[in-house]
Design a protein around this motif. Structure first.
Motif, short mmCIF file in Angstrom:
data_model
loop_
_atom_site.label_atom_id
_atom_site.label_comp_id
_atom_site.label_asym_id
_atom_site.label_seq_id
_atom_site.Cartn_x
_atom_site.Cartn_y
_atom_site.Cartn_z
N SER A 20 0.82 -1.21 0.00
CA SER A 20 0.00 0.00 0.00
C SER A 20 0.85 1.27 0.00
O SER A 20 0.34 2.37 -0.18
N LEU A 21 2.17 1.11 0.19
CA LEU A 21 3.13 2.21 0.06
C LEU A 21 4.25 1.74 -0.86
O LEU A 21 4.60 0.56 -0.88
N ASP A 22 4.83 2.68 -1.62
CA ASP A 22 6.00 2.33 -2.42
C ASP A 22 7.21 2.13 -1.53
O ASP A 22 7.98 1.18 -1.69
N VAL A 23 7.38 3.07 -0.59
CA VAL A 23 8.53 3.05 0.31
C VAL A 23 8.12 3.65 1.65
O VAL A 23 7.07 4.29 1.77
N ALA A 24 9.00 3.47 2.64
CA ALA A 24 8.86 4.18 3.91
C ALA A 24 10.17 4.88 4.20
O ALA A 24 11.25 4.29 4.05
N ALA A 25 10.08 6.14 4.59
CA ALA A 25 11.26 6.94 4.95
C ALA A 25 11.00 7.48 6.35
O ALA A 25 10.32 8.48 6.52
N ALA A 26 11.52 6.76 7.35
CA ALA A 26 11.18 7.11 8.73
C ALA A 26 12.31 6.76 9.69
O ALA A 26 12.08 6.24 10.77
N SER A 27 13.55 7.04 9.28
CA SER A 27 14.72 6.70 10.09
C SER A 27 14.67 5.23 10.49
O SER A 27 14.84 4.87 11.65
N THR A 28 14.44 4.38 9.51
CA THR A 28 14.27 2.95 9.75
C THR A 28 15.61 2.23 9.70
O THR A 28 16.28 2.21 8.67
N SER A 29 16.01 1.63 10.81
CA SER A 29 17.26 0.88 10.85
C SER A 29 17.09 -0.48 10.18
O SER A 29 16.03 -1.12 10.31
N VAL A 30 18.12 -0.92 9.51
CA VAL A 30 18.09 -2.20 8.81
C VAL A 30 18.44 -3.31 9.81
O VAL A 30 19.50 -3.29 10.42
N THR A 31 17.54 -4.26 9.98
CA THR A 31 17.80 -5.39 10.87
C THR A 31 17.46 -6.69 10.13
O THR A 31 16.70 -6.69 9.16
N ALA A 32 18.01 -7.78 10.62
CA ALA A 32 17.74 -9.09 10.00
C ALA A 32 16.26 -9.43 10.09
O ALA A 32 15.68 -9.99 9.15
N GLU A 33 15.63 -9.08 11.19
CA GLU A 33 14.21 -9.37 11.37
C GLU A 33 13.37 -8.60 10.36
O GLU A 33 12.43 -9.15 9.76
N ARG A 34 13.68 -7.33 10.16
CA ARG A 34 12.91 -6.51 9.21
C ARG A 34 13.13 -6.97 7.77
O ARG A 34 12.24 -6.84 6.94
N LYS A 35 14.31 -7.50 7.48
CA LYS A 35 14.59 -7.98 6.13
C LYS A 35 13.74 -9.18 5.74
O LYS A 35 13.64 -9.51 4.57
N LYS A 36 13.13 -9.81 6.72
CA LYS A 36 12.27 -10.94 6.43
C LYS A 36 10.98 -10.51 5.73
O LYS A 36 10.38 -11.28 4.99
#
Length: 276
Positions: free
Chosen positions: A103-119
Motif C-alpha cells: 500500500s506504500l511504495d517506500v517508507a522513509a522514517a529513520s528505519t534501521s536495517v535489521t535481520a528481522e525486518r529484512k524478512k
C-alpha cells in the motif's frame, strides 16, 4: 484529366499525412518511454512515501509544511528519479506492514536495517548512521551505566529499533510502549514511567527545549544503518533509489540536508561528497 490529377494529389497528401502522423506517434511514444522509467511504483510517475507525523528532526510539520531530514531525503530521491513524491503520515509501527502489503511504495522514517525486518521488506543502500539514547527527568537515579535501568519502567515507541534493543540488552527493565515519542515523554514527565528510549536527535531536541530533562545514556549504532524500506519484489525501484542515493551523496546534496538538521553531528567518510 484535371479531376483525375486532383484526386491523385489528394490521395498523395493523405498518404504523406498518415506517414507523418505515424512517425510523430512513434517518436512521441519513444520519447515518453525513454523519459519515464518504469520503476513499478503504485502510480506511474509518483513515489508514495510513508513517513512519520511528529518526529523532529526526521519528519514533522512546521508552519503548515511537512519537513525534516527524512522528508528532504525522500524528496531529493524522488526528484533524481523524475518522480513526484507523495507523503502519507502514519504511526511508525504501521509503516513496514504497509510497505510489505504494497500500500506504500517506500517508507522513509529513520528505519534501521535489521535481520528481522529484512524478512518482510527490502532496503535501499544506507543514508544515515546514528545513536539511540535514554532521557530521564533531572535527578533520576539512572546513570551512564545500562545496569542502572534494571527495575525501571522504560517508555519507547512501539515497533522501533529501541523496542527490540531494549528486549535484547536491558534485562530486568519493564518496557512500556507508546504510539510516538511525545506520548512517551509526556508519560515520563507525569511520573508514569522512569525514562524514555529514543533516537538521539529527538532526545537532544527534547533536552534542548526542556532543562528538566537529562540524557544519561547514548548508544552508537553502526551495525544498524538507516535506509529506505520497500517491497521485496521491486528490483527496478530498488536500483533507481540506490542510484539516486549515490548521486545525492556524491554531489554534496546529502551533506547540505544533513547539516540543515544535524549541524553539529560528525559526518562518516561514506557520506562525504566525491564529485569535484
Amino acid at each position: 484529366m484535371r479531376r483525375t490529377h486532383s484526386k491523385a494529389a489528394a490521395v498523395a497528401v493523405i498518404a504523406v499525412l498518415a506517414v507523418g502522423l505515424t512517425a510523430c506517434s512513434a517518436t512521441s511514444s519513444a520519447s515518453t518511454s525513454s523519459s519515464s522509467k518504469d520503476y513499478g511504483t503504485l502510480t506511474a510517475g509518483t513515489l508514495k512515501i510513508g513517513t512519520l507525523s511528529d518526529a523532529k528532526p526526521y519528519a514533522y510539520t512546521e508552519n503548515g509544511k511537512l519537513t525534516g531530514f527524512e522528508v528532504d531525503m525522500a524528496t531529493a530521491i524522488a526528484k533524481h528519479m523524475d518522480l513526484k513524491p507523495v507523503f502519507v503520515q502514519q504511526e511508525f509501527s504501521t509503516l513496514l506492514p504497509a510497505v510489505a502489503a504494497g500500500s506504500l511504495d517506500v517508507a522513509a522514517a529513520s528505519t534501521s536495517v535489521t535481520a528481522e525486518r529484512k524478512k518482510s521488506v527490502d532496503f535501499s543502500n544506507t543514508y544515515f548512521i546514528g545513536y539511540i539514547s535514554i532521557i530521564t527527568p533531572s535527578g533520576s537515579t539512572i546513570t551512564k551505566k545500562a545496569s542502572s535501568l534494571k527495575g525501571k519502567r522504560l517508555g519507547l515507541m512501539q515497533g522501533t529499533l529501541e523496542d527490540q534493543y531494549a528486549q535484547d540488552h536491558f534485562p530486568g527493565v519493564q518496557i512500556v510502549r507508546y504510539p510516538d515519542n511525545n506520548a512517551a515523554k509526556a508519560a515520563m514527565q507525569a511520573g508514569s514511567i522512569d525514562a524514555v528510549f529514543l533516537d538521539y536527535p529527538i532526545a537532544q531536541d527534547f533536552v534542548d527545549q526542556d532543562s528538566s530533562i537529562e540524557m544519561p545514556i547514548n548508544i552508537e549504532l553502526p551495525e544498524y544503518p538507516v535506509a529506505m524500506s520497500m517491497h521485496k519484489d521491486k528490483p527496478a525501484l530498488k536500483k533507481g533509489i540506490n542510484t539516486a542515493i549515490k548521486e545525492i551523496i556524491a554531489s554534496g546534496e546529502w551533506l547540505k540536508i544533513e547539516q540543515k538538521y544535524y549541524p553539529d553531528a560528525p559526518v562518516p567518510d561514506q557520506f562525504q561528497p566525491t564529485d569535484k
